[in-house]
Design a protein around this motif. Structure first.
Motif, PDB file in Angstrom:
ATOM      1  N   GLU A 111       0.831  -1.375   0.166  1.00 43.03           N
ATOM      2  CA  GLU A 111       0.068  -0.003  -0.065  1.00 43.03           C
ATOM      3  C   GLU A 111       0.836   1.330   0.008  1.00 43.03           C
ATOM      4  O   GLU A 111       0.534   2.230  -0.767  1.00 43.03           O
ATOM      5  CB  GLU A 111      -0.934   0.000   1.224  1.00 43.03           C
ATOM      6  CG  GLU A 111      -1.897   1.050   1.119  1.00 43.03           C
ATOM      7  CD  GLU A 111      -2.769   1.233   2.355  1.00 43.03           C
ATOM      8  OE1 GLU A 111      -3.570   2.213   2.510  1.00 43.03           O
ATOM      9  OE2 GLU A 111      -2.374   0.560   3.583  1.00 43.03           O
ATOM     10  N   GLN A 152       1.272   3.864  -3.045  1.00 46.63           N
ATOM     11  CA  GLN A 152       0.930   5.551  -2.524  1.00 46.63           C
ATOM     12  C   GLN A 152       2.071   6.446  -2.985  1.00 46.63           C
ATOM     13  O   GLN A 152       1.787   7.489  -3.641  1.00 46.63           O
ATOM     14  CB  GLN A 152       0.741   5.565  -1.037  1.00 46.63           C
ATOM     15  CG  GLN A 152      -0.565   5.348  -0.824  1.00 46.63           C
ATOM     16  CD  GLN A 152      -1.022   5.322   0.769  1.00 46.63           C
ATOM     17  OE1 GLN A 152      -0.027   5.114   1.471  1.00 46.63           O
ATOM     18  NE2 GLN A 152      -2.081   5.863   1.097  1.00 46.63           N
ATOM     19  N   ARG A 210       0.928  11.445   1.618  1.00 47.41           N
ATOM     20  CA  ARG A 210      -0.043  10.133   1.742  1.00 47.41           C
ATOM     21  C   ARG A 210      -1.175  10.321   2.482  1.00 47.41           C
ATOM     22  O   ARG A 210      -2.324   9.923   2.212  1.00 47.41           O
ATOM     23  CB  ARG A 210       0.824   9.383   2.468  1.00 47.41           C
ATOM     24  CG  ARG A 210       1.107   7.927   2.030  1.00 47.41           C
ATOM     25  CD  ARG A 210       2.324   7.128   2.427  1.00 47.41           C
ATOM     26  NE  ARG A 210       2.412   6.996   3.770  1.00 47.41           N
ATOM     27  CZ  ARG A 210       1.561   6.187   4.776  1.00 47.41           C
ATOM     28  NH1 ARG A 210       0.982   5.109   3.935  1.00 47.41           N
ATOM     29  NH2 ARG A 210       1.898   6.008   5.992  1.00 47.41           N
ATOM     30  N   GLN A 211      -1.292  11.386   3.364  1.00 46.97           N
ATOM     31  CA  GLN A 211      -2.448  11.481   4.188  1.00 46.97           C
ATOM     32  C   GLN A 211      -3.552  12.256   3.212  1.00 46.97           C
ATOM     33  O   GLN A 211      -4.718  11.936   3.438  1.00 46.97           O
ATOM     34  CB  GLN A 211      -2.111  12.325   5.477  1.00 46.97           C
ATOM     35  CG  GLN A 211      -1.425  11.449   6.492  1.00 46.97           C
ATOM     36  CD  GLN A 211      -0.696  12.309   7.398  1.00 46.97           C
ATOM     37  OE1 GLN A 211      -0.800  13.509   7.459  1.00 46.97           O
ATOM     38  NE2 GLN A 211       0.024  11.753   8.270  1.00 46.97           N
ATOM     39  N   GLU A 238      -5.460   9.721   1.250  1.00 46.68           N
ATOM     40  CA  GLU A 238      -6.318   8.914   1.563  1.00 46.68           C
ATOM     41  C   GLU A 238      -7.542  10.046   1.768  1.00 46.68           C
ATOM     42  O   GLU A 238      -8.720   9.382   1.895  1.00 46.68           O
ATOM     43  CB  GLU A 238      -5.975   8.691   3.110  1.00 46.68           C
ATOM     44  CG  GLU A 238      -5.122   7.328   3.206  1.00 46.68           C
ATOM     45  CD  GLU A 238      -4.129   7.212   4.311  1.00 46.68           C
ATOM     46  OE1 GLU A 238      -4.224   8.032   5.170  1.00 46.68           O
ATOM     47  OE2 GLU A 238      -3.255   6.319   4.238  1.00 46.68           O
TER      48      GLU A 238
END
Lengths: 252, 170
Positions: A41, A45, B154-155, B158
Protein backbone atom coordinates in the motif's frame (compact mmCIF):
# COMPACT_ATOMS: atom_id res chain seq x y z
CA UNK A 1 15.00 -15.34 -0.29
CA UNK A 2 13.46 -14.93 3.09
CA UNK A 3 10.19 -13.37 2.12
CA UNK A 4 8.51 -11.41 4.86
CA UNK A 5 11.42 -11.94 7.19
CA UNK A 6 13.56 -9.33 5.50
CA UNK A 7 13.72 -6.14 7.45
CA UNK A 8 12.51 -3.57 4.99
CA UNK A 9 13.31 -0.04 6.08
CA UNK A 10 11.44 3.09 5.11
CA UNK A 11 14.50 4.16 3.11
CA UNK A 12 14.44 0.90 1.18
CA UNK A 13 10.87 1.59 0.09
CA UNK A 14 11.68 5.06 -1.21
CA UNK A 15 14.76 3.81 -3.00
CA UNK A 16 12.78 0.96 -4.47
CA UNK A 17 10.08 3.30 -5.79
CA UNK A 18 12.64 5.69 -7.24
CA UNK A 19 14.80 3.07 -8.88
CA UNK A 20 17.76 3.73 -6.62
CA UNK A 21 18.43 0.09 -5.77
CA UNK A 22 20.76 -2.35 -7.44
CA UNK A 23 19.01 -5.28 -9.12
CA UNK A 24 19.55 -7.85 -6.39
CA UNK A 25 18.38 -5.60 -3.62
CA UNK A 26 15.46 -4.40 -5.70
CA UNK A 27 14.42 -8.01 -6.18
CA UNK A 28 14.49 -8.67 -2.47
CA UNK A 29 12.40 -5.60 -1.72
CA UNK A 30 9.98 -6.41 -4.53
CA UNK A 31 9.40 -9.82 -3.01
CA UNK A 32 8.95 -8.40 0.47
CA UNK A 33 6.50 -5.81 -0.83
CA UNK A 34 4.53 -8.44 -2.70
CA UNK A 35 4.23 -10.46 0.47
CA UNK A 36 3.15 -7.64 2.73
CA UNK A 37 -0.06 -5.78 2.11
CA UNK A 38 0.88 -2.74 4.19
CA UNK A 39 4.21 -2.33 2.38
CA UNK A 40 2.45 -2.68 -0.93
CA UNK A 41 0.00 0.00 0.00
CA UNK A 42 2.81 2.38 0.87
CA UNK A 43 4.68 1.71 -2.35
CA UNK A 44 1.51 2.27 -4.35
CA UNK A 45 0.93 5.54 -2.58
CA UNK A 46 4.46 6.76 -3.23
CA UNK A 47 4.03 5.91 -6.89
CA UNK A 48 0.68 7.63 -6.92
CA UNK A 49 2.32 10.75 -5.48
CA UNK A 50 4.90 10.78 -8.27
CA UNK A 51 2.20 10.22 -10.84
CA UNK A 52 0.05 13.05 -9.52
CA UNK A 53 2.92 15.51 -9.37
CA UNK A 54 3.64 14.80 -13.02
CA UNK A 55 -0.01 14.97 -13.93
CA UNK A 56 -0.45 18.36 -12.30
CA UNK A 57 2.57 20.01 -13.79
CA UNK A 58 2.56 18.39 -17.19
CA UNK A 59 -0.94 19.72 -17.65
CA UNK A 60 0.21 23.17 -16.82
CA UNK A 61 2.72 23.39 -19.61
CA UNK A 62 2.07 26.84 -21.00
CA UNK A 63 2.13 27.77 -24.65
CA UNK A 64 5.15 28.82 -26.63
CA UNK A 65 8.43 29.83 -25.05
CA UNK A 66 8.38 33.47 -24.01
CA UNK A 67 10.76 35.53 -26.07
CA UNK A 68 12.43 36.90 -22.99
CA UNK A 69 13.79 33.46 -22.16
CA UNK A 70 15.24 33.11 -25.62
CA UNK A 71 16.79 36.52 -25.31
CA UNK A 72 18.33 35.53 -21.98
CA UNK A 73 20.05 32.66 -23.74
CA UNK A 74 21.47 34.86 -26.45
CA UNK A 75 22.36 37.65 -24.02
CA UNK A 76 26.01 38.52 -23.94
CA UNK A 77 27.45 39.02 -20.53
CA UNK A 78 29.60 41.91 -19.41
CA UNK A 79 27.23 44.80 -19.97
CA UNK A 80 25.33 45.15 -16.71
CA UNK A 81 23.89 48.47 -17.84
CA UNK A 82 22.33 46.78 -20.83
CA UNK A 83 20.93 44.08 -18.65
CA UNK A 84 19.32 46.56 -16.33
CA UNK A 85 17.96 48.52 -19.26
CA UNK A 86 16.62 45.32 -20.73
CA UNK A 87 14.86 44.32 -17.55
CA UNK A 88 13.25 47.74 -17.29
CA UNK A 89 12.02 47.35 -20.83
CA UNK A 90 10.79 43.87 -20.18
CA UNK A 91 8.82 45.23 -17.33
CA UNK A 92 7.20 47.65 -19.75
CA UNK A 93 6.65 45.06 -22.39
CA UNK A 94 5.26 42.73 -19.82
CA UNK A 95 7.27 39.68 -20.51
CA UNK A 96 5.23 37.15 -22.32
CA UNK A 97 5.31 37.73 -26.00
CA UNK A 98 3.43 34.82 -27.40
CA UNK A 99 6.34 33.87 -29.47
CA UNK A 100 6.90 30.74 -31.39
CA UNK A 101 10.22 29.09 -30.90
CA UNK A 102 9.96 26.89 -33.93
CA UNK A 103 11.01 28.70 -37.07
CA UNK A 104 12.96 31.25 -35.11
CA UNK A 105 15.66 28.72 -34.47
CA UNK A 106 15.98 28.04 -38.16
CA UNK A 107 16.41 31.67 -38.99
CA UNK A 108 19.11 34.11 -38.16
CA UNK A 109 16.53 36.43 -36.69
CA UNK A 110 16.70 34.39 -33.55
CA UNK A 111 19.23 36.65 -31.86
CA UNK A 112 16.83 39.55 -31.78
CA UNK A 113 13.45 38.34 -32.89
CA UNK A 114 11.59 40.88 -34.96
CA UNK A 115 8.56 41.41 -32.68
CA UNK A 116 10.88 41.76 -29.70
CA UNK A 117 13.01 44.38 -31.40
CA UNK A 118 9.91 46.21 -32.56
CA UNK A 119 8.32 46.08 -29.11
CA UNK A 120 11.50 47.45 -27.53
CA UNK A 121 11.61 50.34 -29.97
CA UNK A 122 7.91 50.96 -29.44
CA UNK A 123 8.26 50.95 -25.65
CA UNK A 124 11.17 53.36 -25.77
CA UNK A 125 9.87 56.02 -28.14
CA UNK A 126 6.09 55.99 -27.89
CA UNK A 127 5.96 57.62 -24.44
CA UNK A 128 8.13 60.50 -25.68
CA UNK A 129 6.30 63.81 -25.54
CA UNK A 130 8.84 66.15 -27.07
CA UNK A 131 10.98 63.84 -29.21
CA UNK A 132 8.92 60.87 -30.34
CA UNK A 133 10.52 61.05 -33.79
CA UNK A 134 13.72 62.36 -35.31
CA UNK A 135 12.12 63.75 -38.43
CA UNK A 136 8.51 64.76 -38.28
CA UNK A 137 5.73 64.34 -40.79
CA UNK A 138 6.11 67.90 -42.10
CA UNK A 139 9.33 66.74 -43.73
CA UNK A 140 8.00 63.46 -44.97
CA UNK A 141 9.84 63.53 -48.30
CA UNK A 142 13.11 64.11 -46.56
CA UNK A 143 12.30 61.39 -44.03
CA UNK A 144 11.57 58.86 -46.78
CA UNK A 145 14.70 59.77 -48.72
CA UNK A 146 16.91 59.65 -45.66
CA UNK A 147 15.65 56.27 -44.44
CA UNK A 148 15.78 54.85 -47.97
CA UNK A 149 19.39 55.88 -48.17
CA UNK A 150 20.34 54.41 -44.81
CA UNK A 151 18.49 51.15 -45.32
CA UNK A 152 19.66 51.04 -48.93
CA UNK A 153 16.13 50.24 -50.03
CA UNK A 154 13.26 52.47 -51.11
CA UNK A 155 11.33 53.06 -47.88
CA UNK A 156 8.22 55.23 -47.58
CA UNK A 157 5.98 55.99 -44.66
CA UNK A 158 2.65 54.32 -45.40
CA UNK A 159 -0.61 56.23 -45.23
CA UNK A 160 -2.62 54.84 -42.34
CA UNK A 161 -5.39 57.44 -42.35
CA UNK A 162 -7.83 54.75 -43.48
CA UNK A 163 -7.20 53.04 -40.15
CA UNK A 164 -7.54 56.37 -38.36
CA UNK A 165 -3.84 57.06 -37.81
CA UNK A 166 -1.90 60.12 -38.93
CA UNK A 167 1.87 60.09 -39.42
CA UNK A 168 3.92 61.78 -36.69
CA UNK A 169 7.27 61.05 -38.29
CA UNK A 170 10.06 58.53 -38.11
CA UNK A 171 13.54 57.69 -36.98
CA UNK A 172 16.57 55.63 -37.76
CA UNK A 173 17.34 52.84 -35.30
CA UNK A 174 20.22 50.48 -34.72
CA UNK A 175 19.42 46.84 -35.26
CA UNK A 176 21.60 43.81 -34.72
CA UNK A 177 23.24 44.05 -38.11
CA UNK A 178 22.04 47.01 -40.11
CA UNK A 179 20.15 50.25 -39.68
CA UNK A 180 16.41 49.91 -39.18
CA UNK A 181 13.55 52.39 -39.40
CA UNK A 182 10.58 53.25 -37.26
CA UNK A 183 7.55 55.24 -38.34
CA UNK A 184 5.15 56.50 -35.71
CA UNK A 185 1.46 57.29 -36.13
CA UNK A 186 -1.20 58.66 -33.84
CA UNK A 187 -4.98 58.55 -33.85
CA UNK A 188 -7.25 61.41 -32.81
CA UNK A 189 -7.24 60.17 -29.22
CA UNK A 190 -3.44 60.22 -29.08
CA UNK A 191 -3.07 56.43 -29.30
CA UNK A 192 0.19 55.61 -31.05
CA UNK A 193 1.14 52.84 -33.40
CA UNK A 194 4.62 52.18 -34.75
CA UNK A 195 5.86 50.45 -37.86
CA UNK A 196 9.29 48.92 -37.53
CA UNK A 197 11.17 48.02 -40.70
CA UNK A 198 14.46 46.22 -41.03
CA UNK A 199 16.26 43.95 -43.44
CA UNK A 200 15.09 40.41 -43.17
CA UNK A 201 18.08 38.22 -42.57
CA UNK A 202 16.91 35.17 -44.41
CA UNK A 203 14.74 37.04 -46.88
CA UNK A 204 11.98 34.45 -46.90
CA UNK A 205 8.59 36.07 -47.27
CA UNK A 206 6.10 35.18 -44.55
CA UNK A 207 2.44 35.76 -43.87
CA UNK A 208 1.17 37.88 -40.99
CA UNK A 209 2.09 36.62 -37.55
CA UNK A 210 0.81 37.94 -34.29
CA UNK A 211 2.58 38.31 -30.95
CA UNK A 212 1.02 39.55 -27.76
CA UNK A 213 2.57 41.08 -24.69
CA UNK A 214 0.76 42.40 -21.66
CA UNK A 215 0.96 45.88 -23.08
CA UNK A 216 1.13 45.62 -26.84
CA UNK A 217 0.08 43.56 -29.76
CA UNK A 218 2.47 43.10 -32.67
CA UNK A 219 1.65 42.03 -36.20
CA UNK A 220 4.73 41.20 -38.23
CA UNK A 221 5.67 39.78 -41.57
CA UNK A 222 8.46 39.56 -44.11
CA UNK A 223 8.01 40.77 -47.65
CA UNK A 224 10.51 41.23 -50.44
CA UNK A 225 13.55 41.15 -48.20
CA UNK A 226 12.20 43.55 -45.59
CA UNK A 227 10.76 42.61 -42.22
CA UNK A 228 7.86 44.69 -40.93
CA UNK A 229 6.32 44.86 -37.47
CA UNK A 230 3.34 46.96 -36.42
CA UNK A 231 3.11 47.53 -32.69
CA UNK A 232 0.37 49.19 -30.65
CA UNK A 233 -1.66 48.85 -27.52
CA UNK A 234 -4.49 47.71 -29.73
CA UNK A 235 -6.27 44.48 -30.48
CA UNK A 236 -5.35 42.03 -33.15
CA UNK A 237 -8.16 43.04 -35.50
CA UNK A 238 -7.11 46.67 -35.59
CA UNK A 239 -3.46 45.80 -36.01
CA UNK A 240 -4.22 43.36 -38.78
CA UNK A 241 -6.31 45.96 -40.58
CA UNK A 242 -3.44 48.45 -40.37
CA UNK A 243 -0.99 45.75 -41.47
CA UNK A 244 -3.10 45.02 -44.53
CA UNK A 245 -3.03 48.69 -45.45
CA UNK A 246 0.75 48.83 -45.09
CA UNK A 247 1.15 45.63 -47.07
CA UNK A 248 -1.04 46.83 -49.94
CA UNK A 249 0.76 50.17 -50.15
CA UNK A 250 4.19 48.58 -50.18
CA UNK A 251 3.05 46.29 -52.99
CA UNK A 252 1.40 48.92 -55.15
CA UNK B 1 23.93 29.65 -32.30
CA UNK B 2 26.46 27.36 -30.68
CA UNK B 3 26.21 24.06 -28.87
CA UNK B 4 26.02 25.71 -25.48
CA UNK B 5 23.02 27.78 -26.45
CA UNK B 6 21.32 24.81 -28.07
CA UNK B 7 21.70 22.76 -24.92
CA UNK B 8 20.41 25.64 -22.86
CA UNK B 9 17.31 26.00 -25.01
CA UNK B 10 16.65 22.28 -24.85
CA UNK B 11 16.42 22.53 -21.08
CA UNK B 12 14.08 25.52 -20.95
CA UNK B 13 10.84 23.50 -20.93
CA UNK B 14 11.89 21.35 -17.99
CA UNK B 15 13.29 24.36 -16.13
CA UNK B 16 9.98 26.14 -16.60
CA UNK B 17 7.99 23.15 -15.49
CA UNK B 18 10.06 22.72 -12.38
CA UNK B 19 10.06 26.45 -11.60
CA UNK B 20 6.31 26.57 -11.98
CA UNK B 21 5.92 23.68 -9.61
CA UNK B 22 8.18 25.48 -7.13
CA UNK B 23 6.57 28.91 -7.37
CA UNK B 24 3.02 27.99 -8.19
CA UNK B 25 2.84 31.10 -10.38
CA UNK B 26 3.94 31.01 -13.97
CA UNK B 27 5.03 34.64 -14.22
CA UNK B 28 7.25 34.28 -11.17
CA UNK B 29 8.47 30.97 -12.51
CA UNK B 30 9.53 32.51 -15.79
CA UNK B 31 11.31 35.28 -13.88
CA UNK B 32 13.22 32.58 -12.08
CA UNK B 33 14.06 30.75 -15.30
CA UNK B 34 15.11 33.99 -17.00
CA UNK B 35 17.48 34.82 -14.17
CA UNK B 36 18.80 31.28 -14.25
CA UNK B 37 19.50 31.47 -17.98
CA UNK B 38 21.19 34.85 -17.66
CA UNK B 39 23.45 33.50 -14.95
CA UNK B 40 24.20 30.39 -16.94
CA UNK B 41 25.19 32.48 -19.95
CA UNK B 42 27.38 34.78 -17.89
CA UNK B 43 29.08 31.76 -16.32
CA UNK B 44 29.36 29.67 -19.41
CA UNK B 45 33.09 29.38 -18.86
CA UNK B 46 32.35 27.46 -15.67
CA UNK B 47 30.40 24.91 -17.63
CA UNK B 48 32.97 22.60 -19.05
CA UNK B 49 30.55 19.98 -20.21
CA UNK B 50 31.81 17.50 -17.66
CA UNK B 51 28.58 17.56 -15.78
CA UNK B 52 25.44 17.47 -17.77
CA UNK B 53 23.71 20.70 -18.62
CA UNK B 54 20.63 19.75 -16.66
CA UNK B 55 22.12 19.31 -13.18
CA UNK B 56 24.17 22.44 -13.69
CA UNK B 57 21.14 24.53 -14.61
CA UNK B 58 19.05 23.08 -11.83
CA UNK B 59 21.81 23.93 -9.38
CA UNK B 60 21.79 27.54 -10.55
CA UNK B 61 18.00 27.64 -10.38
CA UNK B 62 18.06 26.17 -6.90
CA UNK B 63 20.48 28.83 -5.67
CA UNK B 64 18.42 31.68 -7.10
CA UNK B 65 15.25 30.21 -5.65
CA UNK B 66 16.74 29.78 -2.20
CA UNK B 67 18.15 33.31 -2.25
CA UNK B 68 14.84 34.75 -3.31
CA UNK B 69 13.13 32.92 -0.46
CA UNK B 70 15.60 34.42 1.97
CA UNK B 71 14.92 37.85 0.57
CA UNK B 72 11.19 37.31 0.81
CA UNK B 73 11.29 36.14 4.38
CA UNK B 74 13.46 39.04 5.49
CA UNK B 75 11.45 41.77 3.79
CA UNK B 76 7.77 42.61 3.89
CA UNK B 77 5.90 41.56 0.80
CA UNK B 78 4.88 44.52 -1.27
CA UNK B 79 2.35 43.44 -3.82
CA UNK B 80 1.69 45.62 -6.81
CA UNK B 81 -1.81 45.89 -8.16
CA UNK B 82 -0.67 43.94 -11.14
CA UNK B 83 0.50 41.11 -8.94
CA UNK B 84 -2.77 41.08 -7.08
CA UNK B 85 -4.60 40.80 -10.36
CA UNK B 86 -2.31 38.03 -11.45
CA UNK B 87 -2.88 36.27 -8.22
CA UNK B 88 -6.63 36.42 -8.42
CA UNK B 89 -6.40 35.31 -12.03
CA UNK B 90 -4.39 32.29 -11.07
CA UNK B 91 -6.80 31.54 -8.29
CA UNK B 92 -9.63 31.58 -10.76
CA UNK B 93 -7.53 29.39 -12.95
CA UNK B 94 -7.10 26.96 -10.12
CA UNK B 95 -10.85 26.93 -9.62
CA UNK B 96 -11.37 26.12 -13.24
CA UNK B 97 -8.94 23.28 -13.21
CA UNK B 98 -10.15 21.91 -9.90
CA UNK B 99 -7.76 19.00 -10.20
CA UNK B 100 -7.27 16.85 -7.11
CA UNK B 101 -7.20 19.99 -5.02
CA UNK B 102 -6.55 18.29 -1.68
CA UNK B 103 -3.36 16.90 -3.04
CA UNK B 104 -2.23 20.21 -4.50
CA UNK B 105 -3.05 21.92 -1.24
CA UNK B 106 -0.94 19.41 0.63
CA UNK B 107 1.84 19.98 -1.87
CA UNK B 108 1.69 23.71 -1.13
CA UNK B 109 1.87 23.03 2.58
CA UNK B 110 5.15 21.17 2.41
CA UNK B 111 8.20 23.10 3.52
CA UNK B 112 10.15 24.58 0.61
CA UNK B 113 12.94 22.10 1.16
CA UNK B 114 10.64 19.12 1.19
CA UNK B 115 8.75 20.26 -1.85
CA UNK B 116 11.95 20.82 -3.78
CA UNK B 117 13.19 17.29 -3.16
CA UNK B 118 9.80 15.78 -3.88
CA UNK B 119 9.57 17.63 -7.20
CA UNK B 120 13.09 16.76 -8.26
CA UNK B 121 12.34 13.10 -7.60
CA UNK B 122 8.77 12.88 -8.79
CA UNK B 123 8.66 15.43 -11.57
CA UNK B 124 12.23 15.51 -12.83
CA UNK B 125 13.10 11.93 -11.94
CA UNK B 126 16.54 12.80 -10.73
CA UNK B 127 18.65 10.48 -8.65
CA UNK B 128 19.17 11.13 -4.94
CA UNK B 129 22.83 11.78 -5.69
CA UNK B 130 22.04 14.42 -8.30
CA UNK B 131 19.60 16.07 -5.92
CA UNK B 132 22.20 16.02 -3.19
CA UNK B 133 24.57 17.92 -5.47
CA UNK B 134 21.94 20.40 -6.57
CA UNK B 135 20.66 21.22 -3.10
CA UNK B 136 24.07 20.83 -1.48
CA UNK B 137 22.93 18.55 1.31
CA UNK B 138 23.98 14.96 2.02
CA UNK B 139 22.04 12.12 0.40
CA UNK B 140 20.74 11.18 3.83
CA UNK B 141 19.14 14.58 4.20
CA UNK B 142 17.64 14.31 0.74
CA UNK B 143 16.06 11.05 1.79
CA UNK B 144 14.71 12.30 5.07
CA UNK B 145 13.14 15.30 3.34
CA UNK B 146 11.63 13.03 0.73
CA UNK B 147 10.34 10.68 3.35
CA UNK B 148 8.70 13.45 5.35
CA UNK B 149 7.18 15.00 2.23
CA UNK B 150 5.71 11.70 1.11
CA UNK B 151 4.39 10.97 4.55
CA UNK B 152 2.46 14.24 4.53
CA UNK B 153 1.17 13.76 1.02
CA UNK B 154 0.09 10.22 1.73
CA UNK B 155 -2.42 11.54 4.20
CA UNK B 156 -3.92 13.83 1.61
CA UNK B 157 -4.28 10.89 -0.74
CA UNK B 158 -6.34 9.07 1.80
CA UNK B 159 -8.73 12.01 1.91
CA UNK B 160 -9.34 11.71 -1.80
CA UNK B 161 -11.86 9.19 -2.85
CA UNK B 162 -11.58 9.11 -6.61
CA UNK B 163 -8.11 10.34 -7.38
CA UNK B 164 -7.71 9.84 -11.10
CA UNK B 165 -11.28 10.47 -12.17
CA UNK B 166 -11.59 14.11 -11.11
CA UNK B 167 -10.24 15.80 -14.17
CA UNK B 168 -10.39 19.45 -15.00
CA UNK B 169 -13.82 20.70 -15.83
CA UNK B 170 -13.22 23.04 -18.69
Amino acid sequence: MKQGNEIVTEDDLHKYVDGELADTKAGIIAAAVAADESLKEKVDQYREINRRVREIYDEKQPGPLPARLLIAVSARSGLPVMRIAASVLWFLIGGLLGYVLQGQLDSNEFVRPLPVEAAFAHAVFVPEVRHPVEVNAAEQEHLNAWLSKRLARPIAAPDLRLAGYALIGGRLLPDAHRPAAQFMFEDSAGQRITLYIRHSLDGRASSFSYAQSNEFGIVYWVDDGLAYALTAAADKALLTKAAEIVYSQVNL
Amino acid sequence: MNRFEELLIEEIPSLRRYARALCGDHVQADDLVQECLLRAVSRRKLWIGRRGMRPWLFTILHNIYVNSLRRLSSSPVVASIENLERQSASEQDADLHCVVSDFEKALRQLSDEQREVLLLVGLEQMSYKEISKITRVPVGTVMSRLSRAREQLRQSLEGDIKPAIIKRVK
